[in-house]
Design a protein around this motif. Structure first.
Motif, PDB file in Angstrom:
ATOM      1  N   ILE A 228       0.831  -1.215   0.000  1.00 28.47           N
ATOM      2  CA  ILE A 228       0.000   0.000   0.000  1.00 28.47           C
ATOM      3  C   ILE A 228       0.861   1.259   0.000  1.00 28.47           C
ATOM      4  O   ILE A 228       0.474   2.298  -0.550  1.00 28.47           O
ATOM      5  CB  ILE A 228      -0.960   0.003   1.220  1.00 28.47           C
ATOM      6  CG1 ILE A 228      -1.945   1.169   1.161  1.00 28.47           C
ATOM      7  CG2 ILE A 228      -0.193   0.020   2.531  1.00 28.47           C
ATOM      8  CD1 ILE A 228      -2.985   1.067   0.083  1.00 28.47           C
ATOM      9  N   GLU A 229       2.066   1.189   0.557  1.00 23.03           N
ATOM     10  CA  GLU A 229       2.961   2.342   0.630  1.00 23.03           C
ATOM     11  C   GLU A 229       3.863   2.458  -0.600  1.00 23.03           C
ATOM     12  O   GLU A 229       4.086   3.552  -1.113  1.00 23.03           O
ATOM     13  CB  GLU A 229       3.843   2.241   1.887  1.00 23.03           C
ATOM     14  CG  GLU A 229       3.098   2.226   3.200  1.00 23.03           C
ATOM     15  CD  GLU A 229       2.473   3.569   3.550  1.00 23.03           C
ATOM     16  OE1 GLU A 229       2.851   4.586   2.925  1.00 23.03           O
ATOM     17  OE2 GLU A 229       1.619   3.598   4.450  1.00 23.03           O
ATOM     18  N   HIS A 230       4.404   1.333  -1.051  1.00 23.58           N
ATOM     19  CA  HIS A 230       5.466   1.374  -2.054  1.00 23.58           C
ATOM     20  C   HIS A 230       5.133   0.646  -3.350  1.00 23.58           C
ATOM     21  O   HIS A 230       5.962   0.627  -4.268  1.00 23.58           O
ATOM     22  CB  HIS A 230       6.747   0.769  -1.456  1.00 23.58           C
ATOM     23  CG  HIS A 230       7.225   1.471  -0.236  1.00 23.58           C
ATOM     24  ND1 HIS A 230       7.781   2.734  -0.268  1.00 23.58           N
ATOM     25  CD2 HIS A 230       7.215   1.106   1.074  1.00 23.58           C
ATOM     26  CE1 HIS A 230       8.105   3.112   0.959  1.00 23.58           C
ATOM     27  NE2 HIS A 230       7.775   2.140   1.793  1.00 23.58           N
ATOM     28  N   GLY A 231       3.958   0.059  -3.451  1.00 19.20           N
ATOM     29  CA  GLY A 231       3.593  -0.701  -4.633  1.00 19.20           C
ATOM     30  C   GLY A 231       3.060   0.157  -5.762  1.00 19.20           C
ATOM     31  O   GLY A 231       3.104   1.399  -5.710  1.00 19.20           O
ATOM     32  N   THR A 232       2.544  -0.501  -6.797  1.00 20.57           N
ATOM     33  CA  THR A 232       2.038   0.197  -7.983  1.00 20.57           C
ATOM     34  C   THR A 232       0.616   0.693  -7.712  1.00 20.57           C
ATOM     35  O   THR A 232      -0.364   0.201  -8.269  1.00 20.57           O
ATOM     36  CB  THR A 232       2.075  -0.742  -9.202  1.00 20.57           C
ATOM     37  OG1 THR A 232       1.466  -1.996  -8.873  1.00 20.57           O
ATOM     38  CG2 THR A 232       3.502  -0.979  -9.647  1.00 20.57           C
ATOM     39  N   TYR A 233       0.541   1.692  -6.853  1.00 17.45           N
ATOM     40  CA  TYR A 233      -0.715   2.278  -6.394  1.00 17.45           C
ATOM     41  C   TYR A 233      -1.510   2.867  -7.568  1.00 17.45           C
ATOM     42  O   TYR A 233      -0.919   3.479  -8.454  1.00 17.45           O
ATOM     43  CB  TYR A 233      -0.407   3.376  -5.372  1.00 17.45           C
ATOM     44  CG  TYR A 233      -1.608   3.900  -4.638  1.00 17.45           C
ATOM     45  CD1 TYR A 233      -2.027   3.307  -3.458  1.00 17.45           C
ATOM     46  CD2 TYR A 233      -2.329   4.993  -5.125  1.00 17.45           C
ATOM     47  CE1 TYR A 233      -3.136   3.786  -2.771  1.00 17.45           C
ATOM     48  CE2 TYR A 233      -3.434   5.466  -4.461  1.00 17.45           C
ATOM     49  CZ  TYR A 233      -3.838   4.872  -3.284  1.00 17.45           C
ATOM     50  OH  TYR A 233      -4.936   5.337  -2.619  1.00 17.45           O
ATOM     51  N   ASN A 314      14.913  -5.041  -7.678  1.00 17.31           N
ATOM     52  CA  ASN A 314      15.805  -4.129  -6.958  1.00 17.31           C
ATOM     53  C   ASN A 314      15.037  -3.115  -6.124  1.00 17.31           C
ATOM     54  O   ASN A 314      15.466  -2.739  -5.032  1.00 17.31           O
ATOM     55  CB  ASN A 314      16.727  -3.409  -7.952  1.00 17.31           C
ATOM     56  CG  ASN A 314      17.994  -4.190  -8.226  1.00 17.31           C
ATOM     57  OD1 ASN A 314      18.622  -4.700  -7.312  1.00 17.31           O
ATOM     58  ND2 ASN A 314      18.365  -4.298  -9.490  1.00 17.31           N
ATOM     59  N   TYR A 315      13.911  -2.675  -6.655  1.00 10.96           N
ATOM     60  CA  TYR A 315      13.053  -1.755  -5.896  1.00 10.96           C
ATOM     61  C   TYR A 315      12.565  -2.435  -4.617  1.00 10.96           C
ATOM     62  O   TYR A 315      12.611  -1.852  -3.521  1.00 10.96           O
ATOM     63  CB  TYR A 315      11.877  -1.344  -6.774  1.00 10.96           C
ATOM     64  CG  TYR A 315      10.913  -0.377  -6.139  1.00 10.96           C
ATOM     65  CD1 TYR A 315      11.180   0.983  -6.096  1.00 10.96           C
ATOM     66  CD2 TYR A 315       9.707  -0.819  -5.601  1.00 10.96           C
ATOM     67  CE1 TYR A 315      10.286   1.887  -5.520  1.00 10.96           C
ATOM     68  CE2 TYR A 315       8.798   0.059  -5.026  1.00 10.96           C
ATOM     69  CZ  TYR A 315       9.094   1.407  -4.985  1.00 10.96           C
ATOM     70  OH  TYR A 315       8.210   2.282  -4.420  1.00 10.96           O
ATOM     71  N   ALA A 316      12.110  -3.694  -4.745  1.00 10.61           N
ATOM     72  CA  ALA A 316      11.643  -4.452  -3.583  1.00 10.61           C
ATOM     73  C   ALA A 316      12.769  -4.665  -2.577  1.00 10.61           C
ATOM     74  O   ALA A 316      12.566  -4.558  -1.357  1.00 10.61           O
ATOM     75  CB  ALA A 316      11.077  -5.796  -4.038  1.00 10.61           C
ATOM     76  N   ARG A 317      13.962  -4.946  -3.096  1.00 10.15           N
ATOM     77  CA  ARG A 317      15.116  -5.127  -2.208  1.00 10.15           C
ATOM     78  C   ARG A 317      15.381  -3.884  -1.385  1.00 10.15           C
ATOM     79  O   ARG A 317      15.630  -3.951  -0.170  1.00 10.15           O
ATOM     80  CB  ARG A 317      16.344  -5.475  -3.061  1.00 10.15           C
ATOM     81  CG  ARG A 317      17.650  -5.515  -2.277  1.00 10.15           C
ATOM     82  CD  ARG A 317      18.869  -5.648  -3.186  1.00 10.15           C
ATOM     83  NE  ARG A 317      18.941  -4.637  -4.221  1.00 10.15           N
ATOM     84  CZ  ARG A 317      19.312  -3.370  -4.006  1.00 10.15           C
ATOM     85  NH1 ARG A 317      19.623  -2.960  -2.779  1.00 10.15           N
ATOM     86  NH2 ARG A 317      19.383  -2.509  -5.002  1.00 10.15           N
TER      87      ARG A 317
END
Length: 427
Positions: A228-233, A314-317
């Motif tokens: 919810i914070e960092h995903g493809t909102y 890499n973004y998830a990392r």
């Protein structure tokens, strides 16, 4: 002390259940930190498949303490049905602890979930309509009902009366039928009685377990790209499945988190709507989908399939603190003439290596690929890295190079025995 967080590093469905089950054999405690029964883990034990929806993956081992933490939203009816289903299949000896601070999913949440999707039309999110988003919304709006409320009939009655009045207005506004207080109360107060023996302050329990030097494994639902914070909102879930969210979702201090293991497929999949830069919409995509049995555990919907996306990885990392990777469904890629890895995007002619904040930008992103030779050999029976074909070894090494992260596990089939661990990182 040894703690390990297992997170999905893509859009969910990466095979977290298998790795959690595999690592749980070394754990004393397994904790489900967030989400609800909108997520599913499929675990294969000696050829027998078990589909878990909200129960932690350590439930099969009677020595493991299984915790449903405060960050979850729990559907009491579904939870009890899931436990009965496990008991009917012989899983009767288990330890389960449910947070008194976890919020619950009620019938109006499921109705509102479907009504919101219908109202959005072409802009729908593609939810499972299990009521998870509306339950989290009530939590934030401070009208949610928690497990502690449910197990006290008087408190539950007062809370339900207040919230149902608001929810009935919402249902009416959206063209849905209003719900009756007595029918919900009478049904769910009975669920509360059955759940009560499992309920405790799980934050306190976890601190005691960690301070006693026991191994604790944390698992989440969905994947980082659905955060919810960092995903493809807005095409995301309603909670944060990142490693960074675990302390808040479980009541454990950040200092107690040792390692974060990111689970990723050897390719990429996505369920539901939203941009998907590396999507393969051709016969190769169909080949991977069928070989990987890429259909939702809960919904049975066919998953969208794409090449491995190292921009997303890499973004998830970065946002989740991943320091090790587990490569899943590696065997699915066997038989392809060539395999591709996305190392960057082209956005309006400019090369970028991160996820843009807006959907309009992400939709314009074109994947930039490294193309590598595939392998024909069947790898489902390999038991070490050295037994892999040279091209398969090169694929693993290229992922490590692009993500600057060590792959410590790779999986070549659904069973526990088809999991190859290259390094002991949960001691």
């Amino acid at each position: 002390m040894s703690t390990l967080v297992v997170v999905g590093s893509q859009w969910g469905d990466e095979g977290k259940g298998k790795i959690t089950d595999y690592m749980a054999q070394k754990a004393d405690v397994v904790v489900r930190s967030q989400g609800g029964n909108n997520a599913g883990h499929t675990i294969t034990i000696e050829g027998e498949k078990f589909a878990l929806r909200s129960i932690p993956s350590g439930i099969f081992n009677p020595k493991i303490k299984n915790v449903m933490a405060n960050g979850m939203v729990i559907d009491p009816k579904q939870m009890l049905e899931e436990l009965k289903g496990l008991e009917d299949r012989g899983i009767k000896n288990y330890q389960l602890f449910v947070s008194n601070r976890a919020h619950i999913v009620l019938p109006y949440h499921r109705l509102l979930d479907g009504a919101y999707e219908k109202f959005k039309g072409d802009k729908k999110i593609g939810t499972t309509k299990k009521g998870i988003g509306p339950a989290y919304a009530d939590k934030v709006n401070r009208i949610g009902i928690r497990i502690a409320d449910l197990i006290d009939p008087k408190i539950f009655a007062e809370a339900l009366k207040t919230t149902l009045a608001i929810k009935n207005m919402e249902l009416k506004m959206l063209g849905e039928e209003e719900l009756d207080f007595d029918s919900i109360y009478n049904e769910y107060v009975e669920y509360g009685k059955k759940i009560k023996p499992f309920v405790c302050d799980t934050s306190l329990l976890l601190e005691e377990e960690i301070e006693a030097g026991h191994k604790v494994l944390f698992e989440g639902a969905q994947g980082v790209m659905l955060c919810i914070e960092h995903g493809t909102y807005p095409y995301v879930t309603s909670s944060s499945p990142t490693g960074a969210s675990v302390p808040v979702n479980t009541g454990v201090a950040p200092k107690y988190i040792d390692n974060v293991l990111g689970i990723c497929k050897a390719y990429t999949t996505r369920v539901g709507e939203g941009p998907f830069p590396t999507e393969i919409d051709n016969e190769i995509g169909n080949y991977i989908r069928e070989r990987g049995h890429e259909y939702g555990t809960v919904t049975k919907r066919p998953r969208r399939v794409g090449w491995l996306d190292c921009v997303a990885l890499n973004y998830a990392r970065r946002v989740s603190g991943i320091n090790y990777l587990s490569l899943m469904l590696f065997d699915v890629l066997s038989g392809l003439e060539e395999v591709k890895i996305c190392y960057a995007y082209s956005l309006d002619g400019k090369e970028i290596k991160t996820i843009p904040a807006t959907l309009s930008e992400l939709e314009r992103c074109k994947p930039l690929y490294i193309t590598m030779p595939g392998w024909k050999e069947d790898i489902t029976n390999v038991t070490s890295f050295d037994e892999l074909p040279e091209n398969a070894k090169a694929y693993i090494k290229k992922i490590e190079e692009l993500t600057k992260t060590e792959i410590v596990i790779f999986s070549v089939g659904p069973d526990r025995t088809q999991t190859i661990q290259l390094k002991d990182f949960f001691k």
